[in-house]
Enzyme design. Sequence first.
Site, PDB file in Angstrom:
ATOM      1  N   ASP A 132       0.854  -1.199   0.000  1.00 59.59           N
ATOM      2  CA  ASP A 132       0.000   0.000   0.000  1.00 59.59           C
ATOM      3  C   ASP A 132       0.887   1.245   0.000  1.00 59.59           C
ATOM      4  O   ASP A 132       2.027   1.206   0.462  1.00 59.59           O
ATOM      5  CB  ASP A 132      -0.856   0.048   1.283  1.00 59.59           C
ATOM      6  CG  ASP A 132      -2.003  -0.958   1.259  1.00 59.59           C
ATOM      7  OD1 ASP A 132      -2.249  -1.584   0.223  1.00 59.59           O
ATOM      8  OD2 ASP A 132      -2.655  -1.090   2.320  1.00 59.59           O
ATOM      9  N   GLN A 161      -0.658   7.151  -6.223  1.00 60.65           N
ATOM     10  CA  GLN A 161      -1.783   8.013  -5.844  1.00 60.65           C
ATOM     11  C   GLN A 161      -1.903   9.192  -6.823  1.00 60.65           C
ATOM     12  O   GLN A 161      -0.952   9.963  -6.993  1.00 60.65           O
ATOM     13  CB  GLN A 161      -1.541   8.562  -4.432  1.00 60.65           C
ATOM     14  CG  GLN A 161      -1.456   7.490  -3.362  1.00 60.65           C
ATOM     15  CD  GLN A 161      -0.616   7.911  -2.181  1.00 60.65           C
ATOM     16  OE1 GLN A 161       0.438   8.531  -2.353  1.00 60.65           O
ATOM     17  NE2 GLN A 161      -1.042   7.575  -0.978  1.00 60.65           N
ATOM     18  N   ARG A 182      -1.711  -0.811  -8.429  1.00 54.89           N
ATOM     19  CA  ARG A 182      -3.049  -0.354  -8.035  1.00 54.89           C
ATOM     20  C   ARG A 182      -3.015   1.174  -8.132  1.00 54.89           C
ATOM     21  O   ARG A 182      -2.131   1.819  -7.558  1.00 54.89           O
ATOM     22  CB  ARG A 182      -3.351  -0.779  -6.601  1.00 54.89           C
ATOM     23  CG  ARG A 182      -4.680  -0.221  -6.099  1.00 54.89           C
ATOM     24  CD  ARG A 182      -4.807  -0.316  -4.592  1.00 54.89           C
ATOM     25  NE  ARG A 182      -4.690  -1.684  -4.121  1.00 54.89           N
ATOM     26  CZ  ARG A 182      -4.258  -2.005  -2.904  1.00 54.89           C
ATOM     27  NH1 ARG A 182      -3.874  -1.074  -2.053  1.00 54.89           N
ATOM     28  NH2 ARG A 182      -4.178  -3.256  -2.537  1.00 54.89           N
TER      29      ARG A 182
END
Length: 305
Positions: A132, A161, A182
């Site tokens: 993450d 992000q 991701r």
Amino acid sequence: MEKVLRSFFLFLSKSKFLTKMAKKYGLRFGASRFVAGETIEEAVQKIKELNDKGLAVTVDYLGEFVDTEEEANNHTNHCLETIEAIGREKLDAQLSLKLTSLGLDISEETVMNNMERIMAKAKENDVFITIDMEDHTRCEKTLDIFKRLKQKYGNIGTVLQAYLYRTEKDLNDLNEYAPNLRLVKGAYKEPAEVAFPDKKDVDENYKKIIATHLENGHYTAVATHDDQIIDFTKKFVQEKGIKRDQFEFQMLYGIRPEKQLELVKEGYKMRVYVPFGTDWYGYFMRRLAERPANVAFVFKGIFRK
Ligand code: FAD
């Protein structure tokens, strides 16, 4: 008002005192809507239910901002136990983790040793690991660690992000690693020096990085609850002839479950991020910050466990 509430919950999310209290008193205030339980047994049960509905999972043993070797070691052991459970129970699940919970703020040696233990166990059980992304002060170190591990192991990915100015460049730098990424909007309170303050700019940058990563031919997890972004992705892959095995959608446990199933029905790969564990407080506060409408659940939850 929304902005004030957002800042308030993000401020609360950092309270070490409240984190300790939350651990002591267990899942409360409606947190069980977003957290799949405190034990691995509870989480396995919830994951099986999701898998039965056609939803893949990435599971997260909650914890962050650890500052002793003992805590980092402990957290690593929980990750190992989780990987073993995924293998043993044959779950359709991956593992997500935060490097601060494995000692990132203690020393590079600590976090690397713990990651090596996790990667060895993940290889043994054929489990994919996603690192993450935390706040911007940890971004550079997180990407460095990801690159080092990616050279050695295939089964690892990380997160970029859209709200950070640096992300477009990071995406280009990572291209040579053919990374499984991701892509998210970003969940932390960041200053205007490093992140787009305006939501419109974040959304534009998000679409840009999704398009770039897909066109570069790499696996892309589009992790959002935003219909506008989901529709953009569907249209983009159709126009460019990108196959469905090159991307997936991801959402958080407890958020828009009906939309998750709708995407499965339409034949898309849909993965649910399933957090569990006693360290649920910071995660829960960030979910409230994202959508103060969720606060209604908290008030209902005050009277229930
Ligand atoms: P938002 O801008 O929050 O919401 C856009 C729209 O989505 C809303 O206007 C509404 O229409 C819809 N929507 C949102 N929530 C709801 C709801 N509860 N019910 C109904 N409609 C809703 N962040 C990080 O910083 N690092 C990470 O590693 C990370 N990992 C993540 C993993 C996953 C699987 C997901 C889904 C998110 C992750 N995030 C991470 C969080 C992410 O950065 C965002 O903070 C979070 O997803 C909220 O942004 P959004 O894209 O959903 O859109």
